[in-house]
Each structure stands twice: as C-alpha cells, then as structure tokens.
Design a protein around this motif. Sequence first.
Motif, mmCIF file in Angstrom:
data_model
loop_
_atom_site.group_PDB
_atom_site.id
_atom_site.type_symbol
_atom_site.label_atom_id
_atom_site.label_comp_id
_atom_site.label_asym_id
_atom_site.label_seq_id
_atom_site.Cartn_x
_atom_site.Cartn_y
_atom_site.Cartn_z
ATOM 1 N N CYS A 205 -68.487 85.621 102.439
ATOM 2 C CA CYS A 205 -67.458 84.562 102.378
ATOM 3 C C CYS A 205 -66.294 84.819 103.338
ATOM 4 O O CYS A 205 -65.720 85.898 103.361
ATOM 5 C CB CYS A 205 -66.938 84.489 100.944
ATOM 6 S SG CYS A 205 -65.644 83.273 100.704
ATOM 7 N N CYS A 220 -66.517 81.797 97.712
ATOM 8 C CA CYS A 220 -65.770 80.593 97.324
ATOM 9 C C CYS A 220 -66.724 79.412 97.130
ATOM 10 O O CYS A 220 -66.420 78.473 96.418
ATOM 11 C CB CYS A 220 -64.717 80.267 98.394
ATOM 12 S SG CYS A 220 -65.419 79.692 99.953
ATOM 13 N N CYS A 226 -70.323 80.625 103.151
ATOM 14 C CA CYS A 226 -70.864 80.440 101.795
ATOM 15 C C CYS A 226 -71.914 79.333 101.774
ATOM 16 O O CYS A 226 -72.962 79.482 101.147
ATOM 17 C CB CYS A 226 -69.746 80.089 100.812
ATOM 18 S SG CYS A 226 -68.835 81.523 100.223
HETATM 19 ZN ZN ZN Z 1 -66.701 81.292 101.073
#
Ligand code: ZN
Length: 241
Positions: A205, A220, A226
Amino acid sequence: MTESAIPTSQKKALVLFSGGQDSTTCLAWALTHYELVETIGFTYGQRHSVELKARPAIIQELRKMNIEWSRKLGEDHLIDLSLLSSLSETAMTQDIAIQMMENGLPNTFVPGRNLMFFTTAAIVAYRRGLNILVGGMCETDFSGYPDCRDDAIKALQVALNIGMDTRLNLVTPLMWKNKTQTWALAKKLGGEALVNLIVSHTHTCYTGDHTHIHDWGYGCGECPACLLRKRGFEAFQKTKG
Ligand code: ZN
C-alpha cells in the motif's frame, strides 16, 4: 577479469528485497533456482517504513517454511540511499498527496530509482562474489515506470558488466507476469503457505496502511498499489475454482 570476479559455474544471487509482494515472490523464486541467496534492501526516506519493517519477519518465515531455503539464505544487506530523497521530490519520499502527473506517471515516481537500486546491488554483489541480481521489475501491469522496462534492465546489465568488468546477470522473473500470475507463481513455489505468508506479511500500500486486513493482505484498499494487488488476488482466487 579482476580477482574478485565470480566463477560463473556457481549461481549465487542477490535479491532486491523490499518486503513487498513482488520482491517476496522473487526471493522464493531465487531460493528455488540458486545455490546461495543474499538479500538487499534500501532505505531512502520512504513515506512509510512498514514495508521495511516486514523484511526480517518475512525472511524468518521463509526459513521456517523450507529447510532448503533456510540453508541457502545468506546475509541480508540494508543500504542507506537517503541521498535519493534529497535528489528527488516525489510523493514516495515527501509528505504530499499521491496523484497522476501530466506525463502520465504517478507522482510517486522516483526517476532512475530502479537503476540506482540495481547499480548499488551490483557493487554489493561484486564485493560479496555474487553473480546474479534478481529484481521484481515488471512491464505488464505496472505504473508506467520507465526503468522497470525490460530494455532498461538489459541495457543496464551491459553497462554494469562493461563498467565493472564482471559477468553479472540481471534477472527479472516477473517481467511479463500480471499480478494474478504473480500470485499463481507464489503458489507454485511455496504452496498455500507462501501465499498466506505474502497475504499476512508483505506490504504494498502506497499510504502505508497496516491496520486494515483483507483477503489479499493489509492496505487502504483504494490506492493504485492496493487496487492492483486486490484485483490480481481476486482473479487468482477465481482461477483456483
Ligand atoms: Zn493502499
């Protein structure tokens, strides 16, 4: 050839190991293919050091997972490249928001970073008598970083070997794989145990979120890194039926 140049009959690798999904998969790949495997990581004022903190734990888990891998794993080198953050103002090293720039690259782009990583690794490999450098660069579904390109890596290999009078091989096992195929490679190399290790221990991330856990790991769930990891994992799960 100079005295410290390496006999090519022995395959001794140095893996660029950040503690992320790709470099962990590359490390398992190198442990499957080579006799001795050392690791190298870089600190350069990254926005978040979550990834770096994960490195020793991942190495420890890989040792536990496979007795052969444990025997092959050599020294881990952590190199200070804080010079990079003083040279380059990007969202990766400064506290500014992540967004796309006019040239189509995300502002996390650090120009020449991978070239610097490989060049630094080549210097360490020279000293350590290692003849293979392994990196997780990928041209397939990447963020458009030009120094991840196959041609850039191949050209750098030639430049390093001429400039250092060595016979180094720069190897990039993920170059033509998408994220789904990278998950599948991890499964092939180390089964569910390695897939689970990557899910639970590696960090990708951009925002450094290590509080939210998903099927595909911590993050996240919204930043480009991500999303890439999440979509790849979901497609990988489908291929497993
Ligand atoms: Zn992320």
